[in-house]
Enzyme design. Structure first.
Site, PDB file in Angstrom:
ATOM      1  N   GLU A 136       0.783  -1.228   0.000  1.00  0.00           N
ATOM      2  CA  GLU A 136       0.000   0.000   0.000  1.00  0.00           C
ATOM      3  C   GLU A 136       0.823   1.290   0.000  1.00  0.00           C
ATOM      4  OE1 GLU A 136      -3.312   0.300  -0.173  1.00  0.00           O
ATOM      5  OE2 GLU A 136      -3.611  -1.869  -0.314  1.00  0.00           O
ATOM      6  N   SER A 150     -48.413 -27.477  44.070  1.00  0.00           N
ATOM      7  CA  SER A 150     -47.874 -27.781  45.402  1.00  0.00           C
ATOM      8  C   SER A 150     -46.488 -27.196  45.652  1.00  0.00           C
ATOM      9  CB  SER A 150     -47.812 -29.303  45.597  1.00  0.00           C
ATOM     10  OG  SER A 150     -49.105 -29.853  45.612  1.00  0.00           O
TER      11      SER A 150
END
Length: 858
Positions: free
Chosen positions: A89, A473
């Site tokens: 680059e 219960s």
């Protein structure tokens, strides 16, 4: 003379052009410099990094966000990567000051020579400026601004800082941003594991990430990689030998999704939703890490237990038939392409995948299966052994006969579900029943595991925190606790006999399940065997108003409580999370902890902690000075024993809670945090409120162990828990009318877990097969399967009786002090409530004569 004048003219003209150029440059600089951002902000930049949800151990659970990025520091980036990027680059990166006139001229020359630009004129610094501050538009003004910013960046930032920004910011394609993410996405490696050829491939991607994508365009990517390798060789970043070796290697790339350590989608979704509510869309880009309290071991165990037992229920209730019939015997079979198109409309759930039957015989069926869109290796065979379970489903309580041959059930043209077990394919079906599990640490409220349903992809509704279901219960321990506060004991006798109550012309007849009655029994036996009528009589001893108020000490919302005697049978409705929290009070000595799911939140870039949870912890030594000053615990009231509980029924209300007003408290486990993060610095200890007496909590916890281990001549409803092989476990089953909801809640050491199972449709019953479904049969096995794994490595917890608890030997039948010859048992009492009277001694009616012969007097 003329020549001299010409030279002077051109000299003046040249100097004038220079001054004009400088003036224009300065004017342009001043014009385009207006409103440009401050480049020093890059020193503390936060990259767009996805939201990560992690376990307590740091294992990745989920990632949310479009961009995958893992920022690295400069020193964490291998030099070979930096060199490859420079070669590709910006070869003069270390020589220029933001812009590179030589590089621009070279790029233009090469572009004109080859009639195409293979090299860009922008430096790495310019690319950083463009990506952080500017739009991607192509214009002269944008290019000028880019150059100005690049020059400023070079003054404020070091080359190393600029390179780190570039390699963490740039797009490599396939949603991978930054070199670390690209390394994992394409190679499944960390950056320090990359080879030279792999580095070259990645270095060549930012120029055109879509065009050079090695998965979509491998040939282009290979050409680009080789060009990068050539550039690296030219600039002496690699040797000829390294180049020769690297250029011979194939691409060898494949897509790697983020490595999720284990699945916990309901947990991830709660954390995601919380972060979105707090931070909006920034939650997905600001790099937050959310550490939850769950552990991999416990969560996997919970998910496995829930899914396994849901499938077990579904299998024993029969096969509901094919998902869909694509063609019948008289129709022409579909072609392969049409079948595949249909299969691709379905997905797999927990290894259960769609398939289409092609043909079947007595012994086997041939099918084509779609494994999550993978079109390879589709043809499978289902043998009789893999489908013999599939007796027809007739109703939730009725099933047909088992099939005698494969073709009885499977026919060509059917769209079915299959699952691979070992090396064989079995017939399966998506279950219609569902379940939830919540497990937490009763000492501090941290969630150990949470499962909101069978499969998150099938239903995102979180039943663990949002499903408000009748408790059955499972509520009994809390009502019994209220009666103990008022003077009853585990040795108190209550009549296990039918009850009949009239309200006008309507009769109310609560029944035991099964409907067996044994006369007067001790409370401990009544709880252990889950005697419904004894529970109603216990409630009557203290009154419905007191019980409704008392149950709120366990965190139960008042809006959810029934204000009548049906409360004793579990008519009230709560979420599994609310129930687990309530059972924690019994397990930890009477402290109402606040469950929490999120332990801390930090930024992934730098690890700054913005939230650290400070749980309310159990502190037994702090009871007097911290908690008991605000306690509303009633003194013991033995007068409750003197009430005529058979006549107390007339005082029962009829008020039922409004369904629309029921509270789920589904946000209970999420933080109440300040976005500023000030809570991260709060180190003050917080103690859970002490809402019931430690003495009462100890007695009830011990009683819940009896539901597991039973007693002399009787067996508790939770006997299956004995399979865990440890003494510090206890719990309670729960089953509502018609078995629409089944529960099991209990503890082992400091881990409290609640399991619920039922249908999302409240009207549907769980039914039965050879026996009825219920808390003991259906929910208890889920709990046992999970706790077996959760308790591995957890030391057995020994409960020491509080100072005011005494153990007294009593008569088993009456609960009073024993006489000679009584069958006895030890029982715990709070000082002052122990029996003082002796049981009556029966006089025998048998006489023995002088020869030793016996006979009855009467």
């Amino acid at each position: 003379m003329i020549l001299l004048n010409v030279i002077k003219f051109f000299l003046k003209f040249f100097i004038g052009c220079i001054f004009c150029g400088l003036a224009a440059g300065i004017a342009g600089y001043l014009y385009y410099s207006q409103d440009l951002p401050d480049v020093t902000t890059l020193k503390e930049v936060r990259f767009q990094t996805p939201l990560q949800i992690l376990s307590a151990d740091g294992d990745l659970i989920a990632i949310f966000g479009e961009r995958r990025r893992t920022p690295l520091k400069y020193e964490e980036i291998p030099p070979i990567i930096i060199n490859a990027v420079i070669a590709t680059e910006d070869s003069r990166f270390y020589d220029h000051y933001g812009i590179d006139p030589i590089g621009i001229a070279r790029a233009m020359y090469i572009g004109l020579l080859h009639k195409g630009f293979s090299q860009g004129g922008s430096t790495i610094t310019q690319q950083v400026a463009k990506n952080f501050f500017l739009t991607p538009e192509k214009s002269i003004s944008r290019k000028v601004k880019e150059m100005i910013l690049a020059i400023r960046m070079e003054k404020e930032l070091s080359k190393e800082e600029i390179m780190a920004l570039y390699l963490n910011m740039i797009n490599f394609g396939s949603r991978a941003y930054g070199i670390a993410s690209a390394s994992y996405t394409f190679f499944g490696k960390t950056t320090d594991q990359l080879t030279i050829d792999e580095v070259a491939l990645l270095a060549g991607l930012p120029n055109a990430p879509s065009a050079y994508n090695p998965i979509a365009h491998p040939n282009r990517a290979l050409i680009r990689r080789d060009w990068v390798l050539h550039r690296m060789l030219e600039q002496s970043y690699i040797t000829q030998t390294q180049y020769d070796e690297a250029i011979k290697k194939p691409l060898n790339v494949s897509y790697h999704s983020p490595q999720i350590e284990f699945s916990a989608p309901y947990v991830a979704e709660m954390a995601r939703q919380f972060m979105y509510d707090k931070f909006g869309e920034n939650a997905y880009t600001d790099g937050y890490k959310v550490y939850t309290t769950i552990s991999k071991k416990n969560q996997i165990a919970a998910t496995t237990a829930v899914q396994k037992n849901i499938i077990d229920y579904d299998i024993r209730h029969g096969y509901r038939g094919a998902e869909k019939v694509l063609w019948k015997n008289d129709d022409s079979p579909w072609d392969l392409e049409k079948i595949r198109n249909t299969l691709n409309n379905y997905m797999c759930y927990n290894g259960m995948c769609p398939a289409v039957v092609l043909k079947s015989s007595d012994q086997e069926a041939e099918a084509i299966v779609s494994e999550g869109g993978n079109l390879d290796d589709k043809n499978i065979v289902i043998t009789y052994a893999g489908m013999k379970w599939a007796r027809p489903y007739l109703s939730d309580s009725r099933q047909g006969a088992y099939p005698k041959k494969v073709s009885d059930t499977l026919k060509a043209g059917q769209l079915i579900w299959v699952k691979k077990v070992d090396e064989s394919w079995n017939l399966a079906q998506i279950p219609s029943v569902n379940a939830a599990l919540v497990s937490l640490d009763s000492d501090n409220g941290s969630i150990k595991a949470i499962v909101g349903g069978y499969d998150f992809n099938l239903s995102k509704f979180n039943r663990a925190t949002q499903a408000i279901r009748q408790l059955g219960s499972n509520i009994k321990p809390f009502i019994y606790t209220a009666t103990i506060e008022q003077g009853l004991t585990m040795a108190t006798l209550l009549n296990d006999a039918p009850i009949l109550r009239f309200a006008g012309t309507d009769a109310w007849r609560p029944k035991n399940s099964p409907p067996n009655y044994a006369g007067p029994l001790r409370l401990r036996i009544g709880l252990g065997m889950s005697k419904n009528v004894m529970m109603v009589r216990a409630l009557r001893t203290v009154g419905i108003d007191y019980v409704v108020d008392y149950l709120q000490r366990f965190g139960f919302p008042k809006e959810n409580l029934s204000h009548n005697e049906s409360l004793a049978l579990g008519a009230a409705s709560f979420t599994p999370l609310q129930v687990a929290r309530a059972y924690s009070v019994l397990s930890n000595g009477g402290f109402l902890i606040k469950p929490y799911l999120i332990d801390k939140i930090e930024y992934s870039n730098g690890g700054e902690v913005i939230y650290q949870h400070k749980p309310q912890v159990v502190c037994h030594s702090c009871i007097t000075e911290v908690n008991m000053s605000n306690s509303k615990i009633a003194g013991l009231n033995t007068s409750a024993l003197d009430k005529n509980i058979e006549d107390a029924s007339n005082n029962s209300g009829t008020e039922e809670p409004e369904q629309a007003n029921l509270k789920a408290d589904d946000n209970l486990i999420l933080p109440n945090m300040n976005v500023s993060g000030s809570s991260a610095n709060d180190t003050a200890s917080q103690y859970a409120p002490h809402t019931i007496s430690s003495d009462v909590a100890f007695i009830m916890k011990d009683a819940l162990k009896s539901t597991v281990f039973g007693g002399s001549g009787w067996q508790g409803t939770a006997w299956r828990v004995k399979a865990l092989g440890r003494p510090d476990v206890g719990g309670k089953t729960g089953t509502t009318n018609s078995s629409k909801d089944v529960w099991f809640s209990g503890f082992g050491a400091n881990i409290v877990t609640t399991v619920w199972m039922g249908f999302d449709d409240h009207r549907r019953e769980l039914g039965g097969t050879v026996r009825a479904e219920g808390g003991a049969v259906t929910a208890n096995p889920v709990w046992v399967d999970y706790m077996r794994e959760a308790l591995k490595g957890v030391p057995v917890e020994k409960d020491e009786p509080p100072e005011d608890i005494i153990s007294v030997t009593i008569d088993q039948a009456t609960g009073l002090l024993p006489q000679s010859g009584s069958q006895t048992v030890s029982e715990y009492f709070i000082k002052g409530t122990e029996p003082t009277k002796y049981t009556s001694q029966e006089v025998g009616t048998k006489v023995i004569d002088s020869q030793g012969n016996s006979s009855e007097l009467f």
